[in-house]
Scaffold this active site. Structure first.
Site, short mmCIF file in Angstrom:
data_model
loop_
_atom_site.label_atom_id
_atom_site.label_comp_id
_atom_site.label_asym_id
_atom_site.label_seq_id
_atom_site.Cartn_x
_atom_site.Cartn_y
_atom_site.Cartn_z
CB CYS A 80 -1.02 -0.01 1.38
SG CYS A 80 0.07 0.05 2.91
CG ASP A 500 55.41 -18.32 5.47
OD1 ASP A 500 56.20 -18.69 6.28
OD2 ASP A 500 54.53 -18.76 4.80
#
Length: 813
Positions: A80, A500
């Protein structure tokens, strides 16, 4: 703290950029603001008390506009008019939104907002918070290249009109100087005064229409005592036009001997500068092609299984869990996991990897990559802003909008550049009026206008950001994603690059080569318990153990209370028995006696194998040995870094024997082994103190602190999300050779920036005095305003064209 990026309209030079930055920083609550002139964007960080609307108001007050755009949403659940009102109020209350219209009949919401201030996904989230479901309607995103192309088309139209109007003026004046008798012919036919009136009409049309943009932008900033490049052009062209107009219609107001017209200068100035800006916009569009290319990788629709059938669904409507089908040769519509089929996927456009990668059930596929000859079905895992392609585009956009430390010098200079040029022009006019030969006023006008026109803050403002755009864009094409633009400058300065080991220099897929149990322990039982505990771990050694159990056909029980100890190992409970799996330091921390297997562990470590100890219920149970061979390109990557004059280091939590063996194989200079994550931080600090700026390359969760602490953090793209989000640069392919490529690209980009800055500053330092006429007393030229305009236009084009050379980086010629 909130960050927003707004598109700013009307900026033409570095002075504009500085003015916009200062206006933004003056807004209460804004902590940082930076402008990218090449992309015409303002990026601002702000806290409470500021929002995009306040920023837009401040920028507008400074004389510039914030671009506006629209986003359309599909809204579900409206019933609505009250639903419409509720959604509109929610949208209009969101910072940066200037308006919203919701249509109940069509179920659409059209949202007007400041360009860059809010994303479609955020707007959809606003609607969802109001109690409704919303999905952005697919619309091809506007890349920087497209925006610059649109600007180039607009400037092309202005240039053509200006050229058509200017050409008759230019030809008449040039013919008088270059063709004998042309001046007398014009005087005898239409008359000199009529010729001047025609020139007046055509030049006035140039200034009123195609050249109006210089006046509409330049005069207001001049009146606010904040002149920019448009102000210089407006002053120069207007001065030439005004003087000529007086000479045409009121010659009695001018001193005898100084009645002359310079209409051709005013018209040609506008025409040449419009030509330069058109070429500059085209070049800047090519500079932003990387984003346009990435955007083009995203398919518009996905073949989605719904209700037992397959429908073509816009990719914006896909949700995690949907199953999509990918036919041979198609681009994959979204990130997902393969649930059916086997194929080879070409990921070169995102990772730079030349070879397609095999994908089968359980393997991940990235949206935007190209499927090979097999048909696949994928379960969608990431969509929208979380998708890999969207994240890459965001990374590249952020990097391209960054401001390098070297730009600070440019900003300080350009802050005063235009006012200084105007002061020099005024002094030039005064000097010619006092010391110049007759006609004094004419010479003074020519020299003053030439100084105004030849100055080029545009080139200075474009020198850095254009190179960043092209450099980071080219990097993206090669699978080198600079998440932060200033990493370009910091990486160039690196003197040590530390790596690493596991998954970075090695394959990251260790193979279990030995599993020795303590006296009295059952091998299969011990292996089953260890594998059950490791089943919850993503560590490469865990995968090696699990592969061994699969090969033996062992069934694994469930583990509980699993807790990773970064840098040490894993604790878990399996079938009521407490397991500790990891390094000797973990055993010491848990108070476990490793004597029964200590000698064997020492022997395996001496052989260069990675050793893992396992204890059950507080007693040593087994020693495991795995090997992880280096990646094929690791040795060549280290050699390339050494050739570039950079030292290398290996920082790992693995045993010293294993680390030294890998370092010796690859030719690495320095080894730091058996360290926890905090030990990696200390190692980086030691390397930095001994050798200078240090970069770190890693891929795991335990590498995140080191990636953040290094001067530049480089994450392997095949690693964890934590590592990637912490790094400054992501190597999408996982190839260590990318480290050497990234270093070379950063050096090439910084070299390009210095070339641009050298040209931009050198151009102004040399030619402004020439335009002022310092060479005239020594027999040198008095520069024509037309030549000054041509030189100024060429300066910006040269800078952008030089930056475009970076697009060829890494290509064979």
């Amino acid at each position: 703290m909130t960050t927003t990026t707004l598109e700013v309209e009307g900026m033409t030079c570095a002075s504009c950029a500085g003015r916009v930055e200062r206006a933004a920083k003056a807004v209460p609550g804004v902590t940082e603001a930076s402008v990218n002139l090449a992309m015409k964007t303002l990026r601002a960080d702000f806290s409470s008390g500021a929002d995009p609307a306040a920023l837009a108001a401040a920028v507008k007050k400074a004389g510039y506009d914030i671009g506006n755009t629209d986003t359309r949403l599909n809204v579900e659940g409206m019933t609505c008019a009250s639903c419409v009102g509720r959604i509109e109020r929610a949208l209009k209350a969101w910072p940066g939104v200037t308006g919203a219209e919701v249509n109940l009949a069509t179920g659409d919401a059209l949202v007007h907002h400041l360009a860059g201030s809010v994303t479609p996904s955020e707007l959809a989230a606003v609607v969802k918070k109001a109690g409704y479901e919303a999905t952005p309607v697919h619309k091809t995103a506007t890349a920087p290249a497209a925006r610059h192309d649109a600007e180039a088309k607009r400037l092309r139209a202005s240039f053509i009109w200006s050229l058509v109007l200017t050409l008759p003026v230019f030809l008449v004046v040039m013919s008088e100087h270059m063709i004998p008798g042309a001046h007398a012919f014009i005087a005898a036919t239409i008359g000199e005064r009529t010729s001047w009136i025609i020139q007046f009409l055509l030049t006035t049309a140039v200034l009123a229409f195609p050249g109006r943009q210089f006046l509409t932008h330049g005069v207001p900033t001049l009146l606010r005592a904040a002149p920019d490049m448009n102000s210089l052009v407006a002053l120069g062209a207007s001065a030439a036009w005004a003087y000529s107009t007086v000479a045409t219609f009121a010659p009695g107001l001018l001193p005898p001997g100084s009645v002359h017209v310079y209409f051709e200068a005013a018209a040609t100035i506008c025409t040449l500068i419009l030509l330069g800006r058109m070429l500059e916009a085209r070049a800047k569009g090519r500079a932003g092609e990387a984003i346009a290319h990435l955007l083009s990788l995203a398919p518009a629709v996905a073949h989605t299984r719904r209700g037992g059938t397959v429908i073509d669904l816009p990719v914006e409507e896909l949700r995690a869990g949907d199953v999509i089908e990918v036919r041979p040769g198609e681009r994959i519509a979204a990130d997902g996991a393969v649930v059916e089929g086997t194929s080879y996927i070409d990921r070169s456009m995102l990772t730079g990897e030349p070879q397609p990668v095999e994908a089968g059930p359980g393997d991940e596929a990235i949206g935007g990559t190209v499927n090979g000859q097999g048909a696949l079905a994928l379960r969608v895992t990431r969509t929208g802003d979380d998708a890999t392609l969207a994240r890459i585009i965001r990374m590249v956009s952020d990097a391209q909008g960054a401001k390098l430390p070297i730009q600070a010098l440019v900003d300080r200079i350009t802050l005063w550049f235009v006012p200084a040029v105007m002061a020099v022009a005024l002094l030039t006019v005064l000097a010619w009026l006092v010391f110049g030969p007759a006609p004094v006023l004419g010479h003074a006008l020519v020299a003053g206008v030439s100084v105004l026109i030849i100055a080029c803050p545009c080139a200075m403002g474009l020198a850095t950001p254009t190179s960043i755009m092209v450099g980071t864009g080219r990097g993206a094409e090669l699978g080198l994603l600079f998440r932060k633009g200033d990493a370009l400058q910091r990486l160039e300065a690196a003197r040590v690059i530390a790596f690493d080991k596991t998954g970075t220099l090695t394959l990251g897929h260790p193979t279990l080569v030995e599993f020795t149990t303590a006296p009295g322990a059952n091998l299969n039982e011990t292996l089953t318990l260890v594998a059950a505990a490791e089943a919850r771990s993503e560590h490469p050694i865990a995968r090696a153990i699990l592969a061994e159990t699969e090969g033996r056909g062992l069934a694994l029980p469930e583990a509980s209370d699993a807790a990773a100890r970064p840098g040490l190992g894993l604790l878990a409970t399996v079938e009521g028995r407490r397991l500790a799996i990891g390094t000797s330091r973990l055993m010491e921390a848990e108070g476990i006696n490793t004597t029964p297997l200590a000698e064997r562990a020492k022997t395996l470590a001496a052989e260069g194998k990675t050793t893992v100890l396992a204890a059950i219920d507080g007693k040593i149970a087994a020693v495991l040995a795995v090997t992880d061979p280096p990646k094929d390109s690791a040795a060549s990557a280290i050699a390339a870094l050494h050739k570039a004059g950079v030292k290398t280091a290996l920082i790992t939590g693995d045993s010293r024997a294993t680390a030294e063996r890998v370092a010796a194989t690859l030719g690495i200079d320095h080894v730091v082994a058996e360290v926890l994550p905090e030990g990696k931080l200390a190692a980086i600090e030691e390397l930095r103190a001994a050798h200078g700026p240090t970069a770190f390359v890693g891929d795991g969760i335990n590498d995140a602190p080191a990636l953040a602490a290094a001067d530049v953090g480089l994450a392997i793209g095949t690693g964890t999300d934590v590592a990637i989000e912490t790094a400054d640069l992501v190597l999408m392919s996982g190839d260590p050779q990318g480290v050497a490529s990234a270093l070379e690209l950063s050096r090439a980009t910084m070299r390009n920036i210095r070339q641009n800055l050298g040209w931009a500053f050198g151009y102004n330092v040399v030619l402004i005095p020439v335009a002022a006429g310092v060479l005239y007393p020594f027999g040198g030229p008095l520069l024509s305003p037309m030549l000054a305009a041509g030189a100024m236009a060429a300066s910006s084009v040269i800078v952008v064209s030089n930056a475009l050379r970076l697009r060829r980086y890494g290509r064979r010629t």
